[in-house]
Design an enzyme around this catalytic site. Structure first.
Site, PDB file in Angstrom:
ATOM      1  N   HIS A   1      -6.978  -9.459   6.652  1.00  0.00           N
ATOM      2  CA  HIS A   1      -7.010  -8.382   5.549  1.00  0.00           C
ATOM      3  C   HIS A   1      -5.542  -8.013   5.155  1.00  0.00           C
ATOM      4  CE1 HIS A   1      -8.965  -4.416   3.943  1.00  0.00           C
ATOM      5  NE2 HIS A   1      -7.620  -4.317   4.020  1.00  0.00           N
ATOM      6  N   GLU A   2      -4.850  -7.675   6.150  1.00  0.00           N
ATOM      7  CA  GLU A   2      -3.557  -7.030   5.749  1.00  0.00           C
ATOM      8  C   GLU A   2      -2.504  -8.386   4.993  1.00  0.00           C
ATOM      9  OE1 GLU A   2      -3.165  -4.083   5.985  1.00  0.00           O
ATOM     10  OE2 GLU A   2      -4.962  -3.740   7.086  1.00  0.00           O
TER      11      GLU A   2
ATOM     12  N   GLN B   1       0.847  -1.125  -0.065  1.00  0.00           N
ATOM     13  CA  GLN B   1      -0.015  -0.062   0.069  1.00  0.00           C
ATOM     14  C   GLN B   1       0.926   1.325  -0.065  1.00  0.00           C
ATOM     15  OE1 GLN B   1      -2.657  -1.539   3.547  1.00  0.00           O
ATOM     16  NE2 GLN B   1      -4.116  -0.296   2.275  1.00  0.00           N
TER      17      GLN B   1
HETATM   18 NI    NI Z   1      -6.336  -2.633   2.990  1.00  0.00          NI
END
Ligand code: NI
Length: 188
Positions: A140-141, A50
């Site tokens: 999620h990560e 990210q």
């Molecule tokens: Ni995320």
């Protein structure tokens, strides 16, 4: 330093990230910067892809929500080279969001318990069984490290409904308080 967040549609979010070794240059600083970036954007988790880095590392911080979620007390840590080796327990549905997919929240099914192996910032090896909300955040990560986003996991109907919203996000049609990098934007 606060990194900009790479937004839906950027290829780096779709790569399978690589393990790092303990000589990875600037690792300590990178971890600090990831915590800072996550805090600035009010996230409870942030994975390296990210911020444009295709490496297996993510940070979590649930401590701010420990008032409502007591299990989050002290849940602030980094996971280096994590591997989920088993997922068990019942499948639970919960609303999720993602800093890379601004303002979209959808229900996602996930197993309630995970077996995970990882290194901490002192390169101490851990093998743990985690469940509940913590497991949810980690899953999620962790998915980010495999190029998977939560919007991949919604029902086919939801996916169809999301399509145009996701296309708009890729073009920068969203409004957030943190810095972002769009799919076709050059990094300075
Ligand atoms: Ni995320």
């Amino acid at each position: 330093m606060v990194y900009p967040i790479y937004v839906y549609g950027h290829p780096v979010l779709r790569k399978v990230a690589e393990d790092i070794d303990r000589n990875y240059e600037g690792l300590d600083q990178l971890i600090d910067d990831m915590f800072e970036t996550m805090k600035q954007s009010d996230g409870i988790g942030l994975a390296a892809p990210q911020i444009g880095k295709s490496i297996r590392i993510f940070v979590v911080d649930g401590t701010l929500m420990s008032d409502q979620e007591p299990e989050m007390a002290g849940f602030k840590q980094v996971f280096i080279n994590p591997y989920i080796t088993r997922r068990t327990g019942e499948v639970v549905v919960m609303n999720e969001g993602c800093l890379s997919i601004p303002k979209i929240y959808e229900e996602v099914n996930r197993e309630s318990t995970i077996h995970i192996e990882y290194f901490d910032r002192d390169w101490k090896f851990h093998k743990e069984i985690i469940n509940g909300f913590k497991a949810r955040i980690i899953e999620h990560e962790y998915d980010h490290l495999d190029g998977v986003l939560f919007t991949d996991m919604v029902s086919p109907l939801k996916k169809r409904l999301l399509k145009s919203k996701l296309a708009a996000i890729s073009k920068g049609k969203f409004d957030v308080d943190y810095k972002t990098i769009l799919p076709k934007q050059k990094v300075k």
